[in-house]
Design a protein around this motif. Sequence first.
Motif, mmCIF file in Angstrom:
data_model
loop_
_atom_site.group_PDB
_atom_site.id
_atom_site.type_symbol
_atom_site.label_atom_id
_atom_site.label_comp_id
_atom_site.label_asym_id
_atom_site.label_seq_id
_atom_site.Cartn_x
_atom_site.Cartn_y
_atom_site.Cartn_z
ATOM 1 N N ASP A 53 12.604 59.661 8.867
ATOM 2 C CA ASP A 53 11.464 58.697 8.298
ATOM 3 C C ASP A 53 12.376 57.404 7.535
ATOM 4 O OD1 ASP A 53 9.210 60.414 8.732
ATOM 5 O OD2 ASP A 53 9.451 61.226 6.850
ATOM 6 N N ARG A 54 11.490 56.401 7.715
ATOM 7 C CA ARG A 54 12.231 55.020 7.138
ATOM 8 C C ARG A 54 13.002 54.548 8.181
ATOM 9 N NH1 ARG A 54 13.312 55.996 0.768
ATOM 10 N NH2 ARG A 54 10.998 56.987 0.158
ATOM 11 N N THR A 55 13.701 55.168 8.972
ATOM 12 C CA THR A 55 14.742 54.567 9.715
ATOM 13 C C THR A 55 14.333 54.682 11.282
ATOM 14 O OG1 THR A 55 16.192 56.492 9.769
ATOM 15 C CG2 THR A 55 16.683 54.682 8.255
ATOM 16 N N ARG A 56 13.229 55.663 11.595
ATOM 17 C CA ARG A 56 12.980 55.970 13.015
ATOM 18 C C ARG A 56 12.442 54.836 13.716
ATOM 19 N NH1 ARG A 56 8.551 60.521 11.314
ATOM 20 N NH2 ARG A 56 6.537 58.896 11.540
ATOM 21 N N ALA A 85 11.860 69.130 9.505
ATOM 22 C CA ALA A 85 10.737 68.487 8.566
ATOM 23 C C ALA A 85 10.364 67.182 9.523
ATOM 24 C CB ALA A 85 11.526 67.549 7.249
ATOM 25 N N LEU A 86 10.485 66.945 10.627
ATOM 26 C CA LEU A 86 9.697 66.090 11.532
ATOM 27 C C LEU A 86 8.431 66.503 11.936
ATOM 28 C CD1 LEU A 86 12.990 65.205 13.974
ATOM 29 C CD2 LEU A 86 12.248 64.013 12.046
ATOM 30 N N ASN A 133 8.180 67.760 19.864
ATOM 31 C CA ASN A 133 7.631 68.187 21.013
ATOM 32 C C ASN A 133 8.547 67.499 22.012
ATOM 33 O OD1 ASN A 133 5.670 69.534 22.990
ATOM 34 N ND2 ASN A 133 5.115 67.251 23.394
ATOM 35 N N GLY A 134 9.248 66.263 21.987
ATOM 36 C CA GLY A 134 10.056 65.564 22.881
ATOM 37 C C GLY A 134 11.299 65.406 22.402
ATOM 38 N N LEU A 135 11.983 66.417 21.649
ATOM 39 C CA LEU A 135 13.280 66.319 20.980
ATOM 40 C C LEU A 135 14.025 67.503 21.840
ATOM 41 C CD1 LEU A 135 15.214 64.873 19.298
ATOM 42 C CD2 LEU A 135 14.444 66.427 17.585
ATOM 43 N N LEU A 158 -3.168 69.019 3.366
ATOM 44 C CA LEU A 158 -2.862 69.897 4.544
ATOM 45 C C LEU A 158 -2.691 68.910 5.948
ATOM 46 C CD1 LEU A 158 -5.605 72.660 4.141
ATOM 47 C CD2 LEU A 158 -3.394 72.530 3.210
ATOM 48 N N ARG A 159 -1.673 69.027 6.631
ATOM 49 C CA ARG A 159 -1.360 68.453 7.727
ATOM 50 C C ARG A 159 -1.738 68.847 8.976
ATOM 51 N NH1 ARG A 159 1.107 63.957 5.384
ATOM 52 N NH2 ARG A 159 2.422 64.258 3.620
ATOM 53 N N CYS A 160 -2.394 68.244 10.021
ATOM 54 C CA CYS A 160 -2.543 68.826 11.351
ATOM 55 C C CYS A 160 -1.389 68.127 12.250
ATOM 56 C CB CYS A 160 -4.157 68.167 11.827
ATOM 57 S SG CYS A 160 -4.844 68.741 13.083
ATOM 58 N N ASP A 161 -0.528 69.056 12.151
ATOM 59 C CA ASP A 161 0.640 68.696 12.963
ATOM 60 C C ASP A 161 0.423 68.859 14.222
ATOM 61 O OD1 ASP A 161 3.250 67.756 13.057
ATOM 62 O OD2 ASP A 161 4.364 69.425 12.334
ATOM 63 N N THR A 162 0.137 68.227 15.082
ATOM 64 C CA THR A 162 -0.285 68.257 16.571
ATOM 65 C C THR A 162 1.158 67.949 17.422
ATOM 66 O OG1 THR A 162 -1.191 65.838 16.606
ATOM 67 C CG2 THR A 162 -2.741 67.717 16.043
#
Length: 503
Positions: free
Chosen positions: A190-193, A217-218, A224-226, A303-307
């Motif tokens: 976050d912040r630098t990506r 935490a990502l 999914n693409g790491l 609540l996050r929908c982490d798709t």
Amino acid sequence: MLSPPEHSPSPCPRRVHAPWALYLFLSLVLLWSPSGAATSALNCHKTCICASNIVSCSKMNLSMVPTGLPLYTAVLDLSYNDIARLKADWTPVKLAKLHNLLLSHNGLHFLSSEAFIYVKQLRYLDLSSNQLKQLDEFIFEPLGQLEVLLLYNNRISQIDRSAFHGLHSLQKLYLSQNMISRFPLELVRDRTRLEKLSLMDVSSNRIKVPPIEEIQALPAWIKNGLYFHNNPLICDCTLYSLLAHWHIRRLNSALDFKDEYTCYLPGPQKATVGVFDLNEEYMNCSTFYEEDEEAWLEQNLILRCDTRHRDMSKTWVTPGNSVVTEGGNQTAKLLPDGSLLISRVKPEDSGTYTCFAVSEALNETLYVLVKVHNFTENGGGETLNTAYTTLVGCLASVILVLIYLYLTPCRCFCCPRKNQDADSIHSSMLSAAPSQEDLSDKMDPRHVAFISPKELGERQNGKVNPGVRGEMIEEARPPGKGRRKKSVAESVSSVFSDTPIVV
């Protein structure tokens, strides 16, 4: 009519020689201008192959980029040559329409910091399979529209933290098969990506300890693409939990290369095992379970929908099977990024929330289990103190019961005579009903009979002793009464009487 002077110059030669001078001047300008050179220097029949706006110079044994590239070039293929250095002047003119540049398999080991200032419209850059060793600062900064960057199969060991600065449109970055030992976390954190980066491949490098907590935490669409398989990873249960979670979520990075995620066991042997086998015979890592969301009363919960994919259409359903709508009167509210905000949670907000995510290529359903504690976050300490006090009280009660059971005062085996007398008195409470003969004898209150302690020694655990069943018992009776035969059973029953027997 006057004639012109004899020595006056004729105007005709001026009209004749002026066009030739202008033509000569324009020719010199075109000859020396870069655009003229660009349109006439490249031989599309011998040096390269030109097909409309595609210029292919692959496998032409070139040691430098050919000059005079057409201004309309959109795709330039220079792969499989011997171009070792890409200097700043490899193209002296702006190629504003060039969007694909291929320089793979050239033995390229030098990139000028100004190599891309005239090709700012690039969207695809292939620098793979070369001899690059480092990426300097701001080297790709002019490429603000670049979407795909291929750097795999080089010898890169050093990457400046600002090397990819300015790549605001980059979506895919391939850094596999290099000598990288530091995980480039700044590209995805976050912040630098890089905001649009959805694939980063750092597999087959020299990374030993990736930043597990930061990676976990990502967002799921980044994970999914790491890819970081085929690295000399050190075995650890946190590494197993990370990849096991990815596999449960069916993320491509763990699903497609499950067998290629290996690690080295700690110890002198440095044995290599599969990361997904750490929960069985090697390190006995705990099986991963999806974590639940916990909240306290009056807390605001998101609540996050982490798709797995980005920018999907998301719909939430509450535990009561009601759809959360925008502008509704529900305590749950949709946020712009698709998350669900529950304001001032209450115990009835507990349950399973469902997120339905839809896109053109994927439909995904996520479940989030919410547990609401029946106290506020600040009041948790008081509840803990109360529970602690209750526990101490229970332990004290158990200790007192144990003392009562096993540390009571000494019984008959310590003081036989004294306790036997006491037992005879207490046991008389269980005396049987007297017979008619006994009742007639008890009418005279002058005589009282007591059972001697000797008789108690002839009884066994309150049972009748068959050896003394017919024994005569002497009692203090007046003369003439004689003796009365009394069975042992009656003697035993008299032991359980608290009052003396009147005969």
